[in-house]
Design an enzyme around this catalytic site. Structure first.
Site, PDB file in Angstrom:
ATOM      1  N   CYS A  97     -25.642  36.592  28.253  1.00 53.97           N
ATOM      2  CA  CYS A  97     -26.873  36.091  27.631  1.00 53.97           C
ATOM      3  C   CYS A  97     -27.773  37.237  27.217  1.00 53.97           C
ATOM      4  CB  CYS A  97     -27.609  35.190  28.621  1.00 53.97           C
ATOM      5  SG  CYS A  97     -26.824  33.596  28.800  1.00 53.97           S
TER       6      CYS A  97
ATOM      7  N   ASP B 194     -33.433  32.852  37.327  1.00 53.49           N
ATOM      8  CA  ASP B 194     -32.735  31.769  36.614  1.00 53.49           C
ATOM      9  C   ASP B 194     -33.394  30.400  36.808  1.00 53.49           C
ATOM     10  OD1 ASP B 194     -30.340  33.390  35.679  1.00 53.49           O
ATOM     11  OD2 ASP B 194     -30.365  33.779  37.817  1.00 53.49           O
TER      12      ASP B 194
ATOM     13  N   ARG C 236     -19.935  38.924  30.795  1.00 51.68           N
ATOM     14  CA  ARG C 236     -20.169  40.271  31.313  1.00 51.68           C
ATOM     15  C   ARG C 236     -19.215  40.584  32.471  1.00 51.68           C
ATOM     16  NH1 ARG C 236     -24.552  42.840  30.144  1.00 51.68           N
ATOM     17  NH2 ARG C 236     -24.874  43.678  32.218  1.00 51.68           N
TER      18      ARG C 236
HETATM   19  N1  EPU Z   1     -29.721  46.545  35.625  1.00 51.30           N
HETATM   20  C1  EPU Z   1     -29.782  47.861  35.193  1.00 51.30           C
HETATM   21  N2  EPU Z   1     -28.618  48.592  35.218  1.00 51.30           N
HETATM   22  C2  EPU Z   1     -27.435  48.073  35.632  1.00 51.30           C
HETATM   23  C3  EPU Z   1     -27.389  46.728  36.082  1.00 51.30           C
HETATM   24  C4  EPU Z   1     -28.565  45.981  36.060  1.00 51.30           C
HETATM   25  O1  EPU Z   1     -30.835  48.341  34.814  1.00 51.30           O
HETATM   26  O2  EPU Z   1     -26.414  48.780  35.615  1.00 51.30           O
HETATM   27  C5  EPU Z   1     -30.962  45.727  35.566  1.00 51.30           C
HETATM   28  C6  EPU Z   1     -30.822  44.576  34.555  1.00 51.30           C
HETATM   29  O3  EPU Z   1     -31.111  45.012  33.248  1.00 51.30           O
HETATM   30  C7  EPU Z   1     -31.819  43.571  35.069  1.00 51.30           C
HETATM   31  C8  EPU Z   1     -31.765  43.783  36.592  1.00 51.30           C
HETATM   32  O4  EPU Z   1     -31.165  45.051  36.805  1.00 51.30           O
HETATM   33  O5  EPU Z   1     -33.104  43.871  34.605  1.00 51.30           O
HETATM   34  C9  EPU Z   1     -31.002  42.740  37.339  1.00 51.30           C
HETATM   35  O6  EPU Z   1     -29.684  42.634  36.819  1.00 51.30           O
HETATM   36  P1  EPU Z   1     -28.446  42.242  37.728  1.00 51.30           P
HETATM   37  O7  EPU Z   1     -27.442  43.329  37.675  1.00 51.30           O
HETATM   38  O8  EPU Z   1     -28.951  41.801  39.064  1.00 51.30           O
HETATM   39  O9  EPU Z   1     -27.898  40.983  36.959  1.00 51.30           O
HETATM   40  P2  EPU Z   1     -26.392  40.627  36.609  1.00 51.30           P
HETATM   41  O10 EPU Z   1     -25.508  40.953  37.739  1.00 51.30           O
HETATM   42  O11 EPU Z   1     -26.050  41.133  35.252  1.00 51.30           O
HETATM   43  C10 EPU Z   1     -26.475  38.232  37.652  1.00 51.30           C
HETATM   44  C11 EPU Z   1     -26.298  36.847  37.155  1.00 51.30           C
HETATM   45  C12 EPU Z   1     -27.476  36.463  36.284  1.00 51.30           C
HETATM   46  C13 EPU Z   1     -28.739  36.546  37.136  1.00 51.30           C
HETATM   47  C14 EPU Z   1     -28.866  37.960  37.719  1.00 51.30           C
HETATM   48  C15 EPU Z   1     -30.047  38.092  38.653  1.00 51.30           C
HETATM   49  C16 EPU Z   1     -23.917  36.693  36.966  1.00 51.30           C
HETATM   50  C17 EPU Z   1     -22.723  36.582  36.101  1.00 51.30           C
HETATM   51  N3  EPU Z   1     -25.072  36.798  36.359  1.00 51.30           N
HETATM   52  O12 EPU Z   1     -26.528  39.062  36.502  1.00 51.30           O
HETATM   53  O13 EPU Z   1     -27.290  35.126  35.922  1.00 51.30           O
HETATM   54  O14 EPU Z   1     -29.849  36.254  36.334  1.00 51.30           O
HETATM   55  O15 EPU Z   1     -27.679  38.306  38.434  1.00 51.30           O
HETATM   56  O16 EPU Z   1     -29.940  37.198  39.724  1.00 51.30           O
HETATM   57  O17 EPU Z   1     -23.819  36.677  38.185  1.00 51.30           O
HETATM   58  C18 EPU Z   1     -27.239  33.262  34.496  1.00 51.30           C
HETATM   59  O18 EPU Z   1     -26.546  32.698  35.364  1.00 51.30           O
HETATM   60  O19 EPU Z   1     -27.702  32.669  33.498  1.00 51.30           O
HETATM   61  C19 EPU Z   1     -27.551  34.678  34.651  1.00 51.30           C
HETATM   62  C20 EPU Z   1     -28.068  35.424  33.672  1.00 51.30           C
END
Ligand code: EPU
Length: 440
Positions: free
Chosen positions: A122, A312, A98
């Site tokens: 994921c 996580d 992503r």
């Molecule tokens: N969300 C929205 N709209 C957006 C962005 C996010 O609705 O534009 C929602 C998501 O659907 C979710 C929530 O906000 O329900 C949190 O998402 P977030 O944006 O915080 O997650 P992310 O940045 O996509 C990162 C980590 C994830 C970790 C999450 C939460 C990375 C590459 N990934 O994801 O890690 O679970 O923050 O801490 O940094 C993993 O390492 O296995 C993993 C999934």
């Protein structure tokens, strides 16, 4: 044919010492931040995981030079001359990550255009990118839908704005930081995520010359500057990996010393670990985690954004909770769909029921929306071996822990996905005396 099948003969404790290096969820962003300047940046403590390969390839596709010394764990990035690659090439890589969406800010500053492919990562929920797109649009980027994704342009450059995130999204906070550091004017970001990995990214940006202030109420001010310089930085350790091995010690009745794990970013995890009955000992170099040999205690648990219990950590902890006495209730408030992995655990003898209701003290965004985001775990249940397929990175590692804790033999398919976030996991399993054989 599914490749990456592991035969696991479980039921023996994992004992020994392993080491974790830099956090996957910082390292990839730190590598993208290097694009904000033409100068060379050096990142240390970089683990050999698939996500680092993907980001290295993406950086190279855009014209950056990337050298990764795997043994030293050092990445050198020189993004002298950049260009926008063919969307097809970006798309081919993006299937597994992503991260490409975070390239937008730096590329709009450097090239005035960027491309976002349809995103992978994921499958733990819808994972929309609406907040990201809103931030970019607020800063003045215009987008145009193309066959393989979105093309963005910012002919006038990016202009700072007030940004409010409806939910403290990690990615959208990083998006804002990467867009704002070189935007014209001062950005006020409210509702920001404040995960330790974000604080480490801010530390890197400050080294590069950015002006960023973090308040106590999820407000971040970023004063845009015209140019940034390269950085040298040592990535903070991977608290998710450390927590995963800690849960493996608990689930298998073992004793694992995780060199490189740090207390400060794991406070919440350590509290829960202690309440469940797990023991730990902290030194400057490592945290040792072990099962006390007496019954574990069930508990109520809610995942949350930092400083809460990370989503996580939820999956590996659920495996350990199958061995605790009584009923544990886990409420997942970050992702709407992160309990799919419990099906396989039930197949192995666990008693886990999932519910649509918010079973916790907090009403979350997913209540009454048909999302099975609460789980009730009845323990202790002896686990027995089974043939299971890995669903995603953290769910996959949790399946592996369950197979290692279970009596008898399991076949775990699709294990290669674990390489996305767990460095040398096969070597680590060997070091912990696990009885595993790779079949394909
Ligand atoms: N969300 C929205 N709209 C957006 C962005 C996010 O609705 O534009 C929602 C998501 O659907 C979710 C929530 O906000 O329900 C949190 O998402 P977030 O944006 O915080 O997650 P992310 O940045 O996509 C990162 C980590 C994830 C970790 C999450 C939460 C990375 C590459 N990934 O994801 O890690 O679970 O923050 O801490 O940094 C993993 O390492 O296995 C993993 C999934």
């Amino acid at each position: 044919m599914v490749v990456g099948i592991l035969q696991v003969r479980g039921g023996r404790p994992l004992n020994g010492t392993i080491r974790v290096r830099g956090a996957k969820n910082l390292v990839s962003k730190a590598m993208v931040a290097a694009l904000l300047t033409e100068e060379t940046s050096v990142l240390r403590n970089v683990p050999l995981i698939r996500d680092v390969d993907v980001v290295s390839e993406l950086l190279r596709l855009h014209g950056a030079e990337v050298d990764y010394d795997q043994d030293a764990g050092t990445v050198r990035i020189t993004p002298g001359q950049l260009h926008l690659p063919d969307p097809g090439q970006v798309d081919a890589l993006a299937g597994s990550s992503r991260i490409p969406i975070l390239f937008c800010g730096p590329l709009l500053h450097r090239l005035g255009e960027a491309f976002i492919p349809d995103l992978g990562g994921c499958h733990i929920g819808d994972r929309p990118v609406d907040f990201h797109l809103q931030v970019l649009e607020d800063f003045g980027a215009q987008r145009d839908a193309q066959e393989l994704g979105l093309h963005l342009v910012a002919p006038q450059g990016l202009v700072a704005r007030k940004v409010h995130l409806p939910y403290p999204s990690v990615g959208a906070t990083e998006q804002t930081l990467l867009a704002a550091v070189r935007a014209r004017g001062i950005t006020e970001l409210t509702g920001a995520a404040v995960e330790p990995e974000i604080m480490d990214l801010i530390a890197i940006l400050q080294k590069m010359g950015a002006l960023i202030t973090v308040d106590t109420d999820r407000t971040i001010h970023i004063e845009g500057v015209a140019r940034l310089n390269g950085y040298t930085h040592t990535a903070l350790p991977d608290r998710i990996e450390a927590g995963s091995w800690a849960c493996a010690a608990l689930a298998t009745g073992g004793d694992i010393t995780v060199v490189g794990a740090k207390q400060d970013s794991m406070m919440n995890f350590l509290n829960v670990y202690r309440k469940v009955g797990g023991q730990f000992e902290i030194t400057d170099e490592a945290i040792r985690f072990w099962h006390p040999g007496t019954p574990l205690t069930s508990l109520p648990l809610e995942t949350d954004v930092h400083p809460g219990f990370m989503t996580d950590w939820q999956q590996p902890m659920v495996v350990a909770l199958t061995q605790a006495e009584g009923v544990s209730v886990v409420h997942e408030t970050v992702y709407e769909n992160r309990f799919g992995f419990t099906k396989a655990l039930n197949q192995m003898g666990a008693r886990i029921q999932v519910y649509r209701e918010c079973l916790g003290s907090k009403k979350c965004r997913f209540g009454l929306q048909n999302f099975y985001h609460s789980a009730v775990i009845q323990g202790p249940t002896p686990l027995h071996g089974a043939d299971i397929e890995v669903p995603d990175l953290r769910g996959g590692f949790s399946h592996l822990i369950a197979a290692l804790a279970a009596s008898g033999e399991s076949r775990v398919s699709g294990i290669d996905i674990i390489n996305r976030g767990y460095e040398h996991f096969m070597q680590k399993l060997a070091a912990l005396n696990a009885d595993v054989t790779r079949l394909s």
